[in-house]
Design a protein around this motif. Structure first.
Motif, mmCIF file in Angstrom:
data_model
loop_
_atom_site.group_PDB
_atom_site.id
_atom_site.type_symbol
_atom_site.label_atom_id
_atom_site.label_comp_id
_atom_site.label_asym_id
_atom_site.label_seq_id
_atom_site.Cartn_x
_atom_site.Cartn_y
_atom_site.Cartn_z
ATOM 1 N N UNK A 6 13.246 16.996 -38.058
ATOM 2 C CA UNK A 6 13.060 18.212 -37.264
ATOM 3 C C UNK A 6 11.646 18.282 -36.688
ATOM 4 N N UNK A 7 10.668 17.834 -37.468
ATOM 5 C CA UNK A 7 9.280 17.841 -36.986
ATOM 6 C C UNK A 7 9.074 16.855 -35.842
ATOM 7 N N UNK A 8 9.917 15.831 -35.790
ATOM 8 C CA UNK A 8 9.787 14.821 -34.728
ATOM 9 C C UNK A 8 10.481 15.207 -33.423
ATOM 10 N N UNK A 9 11.295 16.269 -33.456
ATOM 11 C CA UNK A 9 12.028 16.674 -32.242
ATOM 12 C C UNK A 9 11.093 16.965 -31.075
ATOM 13 N N UNK A 10 10.003 17.756 -31.268
ATOM 14 C CA UNK A 10 9.138 18.007 -30.115
ATOM 15 C C UNK A 10 8.395 16.759 -29.626
ATOM 16 N N UNK A 11 8.237 15.768 -30.528
ATOM 17 C CA UNK A 11 7.499 14.553 -30.168
ATOM 18 C C UNK A 11 8.381 13.582 -29.377
ATOM 19 N N UNK A 12 9.563 13.285 -29.928
ATOM 20 C CA UNK A 12 10.441 12.286 -29.303
ATOM 21 C C UNK A 12 11.593 12.909 -28.519
ATOM 22 N N UNK A 13 11.800 14.200 -28.682
ATOM 23 C CA UNK A 13 12.740 14.958 -27.870
ATOM 24 C C UNK A 13 14.130 14.382 -27.751
ATOM 25 N N UNK A 14 14.557 14.182 -26.521
ATOM 26 C CA UNK A 14 15.933 13.777 -26.229
ATOM 27 C C UNK A 14 16.284 12.393 -26.776
ATOM 28 N N UNK A 15 15.291 11.494 -26.853
ATOM 29 C CA UNK A 15 15.564 10.150 -27.387
ATOM 30 C C UNK A 15 15.951 10.229 -28.866
ATOM 31 N N UNK A 16 15.248 11.084 -29.606
ATOM 32 C CA UNK A 16 15.560 11.267 -31.027
ATOM 33 C C UNK A 16 16.945 11.888 -31.195
ATOM 34 N N UNK A 17 17.248 12.876 -30.366
ATOM 35 C CA UNK A 17 18.563 13.524 -30.426
ATOM 36 C C UNK A 17 19.661 12.508 -30.149
ATOM 37 N N UNK A 18 19.492 11.710 -29.094
ATOM 38 C CA UNK A 18 20.510 10.731 -28.727
ATOM 39 C C UNK A 18 20.729 9.700 -29.840
ATOM 40 N N UNK A 19 19.639 9.163 -30.383
ATOM 41 C CA UNK A 19 19.757 8.164 -31.450
ATOM 42 C C UNK A 19 20.378 8.763 -32.713
ATOM 43 N N UNK A 20 19.977 9.975 -33.065
ATOM 44 C CA UNK A 20 20.497 10.623 -34.283
ATOM 45 C C UNK A 20 21.986 10.895 -34.182
ATOM 46 N N UNK A 21 22.419 11.413 -33.036
ATOM 47 C CA UNK A 21 23.848 11.708 -32.856
ATOM 48 C C UNK A 21 24.660 10.419 -32.887
ATOM 49 N N UNK A 22 24.162 9.359 -32.217
ATOM 50 C CA UNK A 22 24.880 8.079 -32.215
ATOM 51 C C UNK A 22 25.020 7.521 -33.626
#
Length: 200
Positions: A6-22
């Motif tokens: 959660x702390x990394x969301x503002x740093x890596x944003x959409x890339x983190x979301x995409x990788x996590x969901x995949x």
């Protein structure tokens, strides 16, 4: 781990979301629903762009679903047997198989929305059982759109109450997993009873 992601969301944003969901679509224990909700909250605050977040989550979901489907289609029965040997996944896998046998493509859609903890296992089973790829993809994509819209909107609309919503969802996920385990146990017992009945 959840707090770190959660702390990394503002740093890596959409890339983190995409990788996590995949990765969560491949049955890896990643809190993708919490991440998408948190990202929705960041979008409400102006740190992320909402439509880009939505597309990233959807791209991750579709990619993860397709990878799971094709891995199981290529690996087939050995992959399912390997998953079935682990105590936790075995019960959920039984529930997913029961759902897929009873509901077909509707099960694919439901496992990406209200029964999302079963999603990865239904994806693997769909590939192993060689469900038609285009029909699987259409049902999975429809469920993915619904899931991505629901979680990102929850985070966006209720940014200040994300912790409470996350707790509520975590409790409901536990209930869904318990129900899946019960369905899996029922399926296993019924299969054993049928085999014994046939032998007799």
């Amino acid at each position: 781990m959840t707090d770190t992601l959660l702390a990394l969301v503002p740093v890596y944003g959409n890339w983190l979301v995409m990788a996590s969901v995949a990765l969560s679509c491949l049955a890896l224990p990643i809190p993708s629903s919490m991440l998408v909700m948190a990202a929705g909250g960041f979008a409400a605050a102006g740190d992320l762009v909402y439509w880009q977040l939505l597309l990233a989550a959807l791209a991750g979901f579709v990619a993860g679903d397709q990878i799971a489907y094709h891995l199981a289609r290529a690996g087939g029965a050995p992959l399912i047997a390997r998953l079935g040997r682990r105590p936790g996944p075995a019960a959920v896998l039984g529930g997913a198989q029961d759902l897929l046998e009873r509901r077909g493509l509707l099960a694919v859609f439901l496992s990406r929305t209200v029964l999302s903890p079963l999603g990865p296992y239904v994806g693997y089973l769909s590939g192993a059982l060689r469900l038609d790829r285009s029909r699987f993809s259409a049902a999975a994509a429809a469920g993915a759109v619904t899931w991505c819209l629901a979680y990102s909107w929850l985070g966006y609309a209720f940014a200040e109450r994300i912790a409470e919503i996350a707790t509520l969802i975590a409790n409901s996920v536990g209930l869904i997993l318990a129900m899946a385990a019960a369905c899996g146990l029922t399926w296993w017992l019924r299969r054993g009873w049928r085999a014994q009945h046939q032998a007799a």
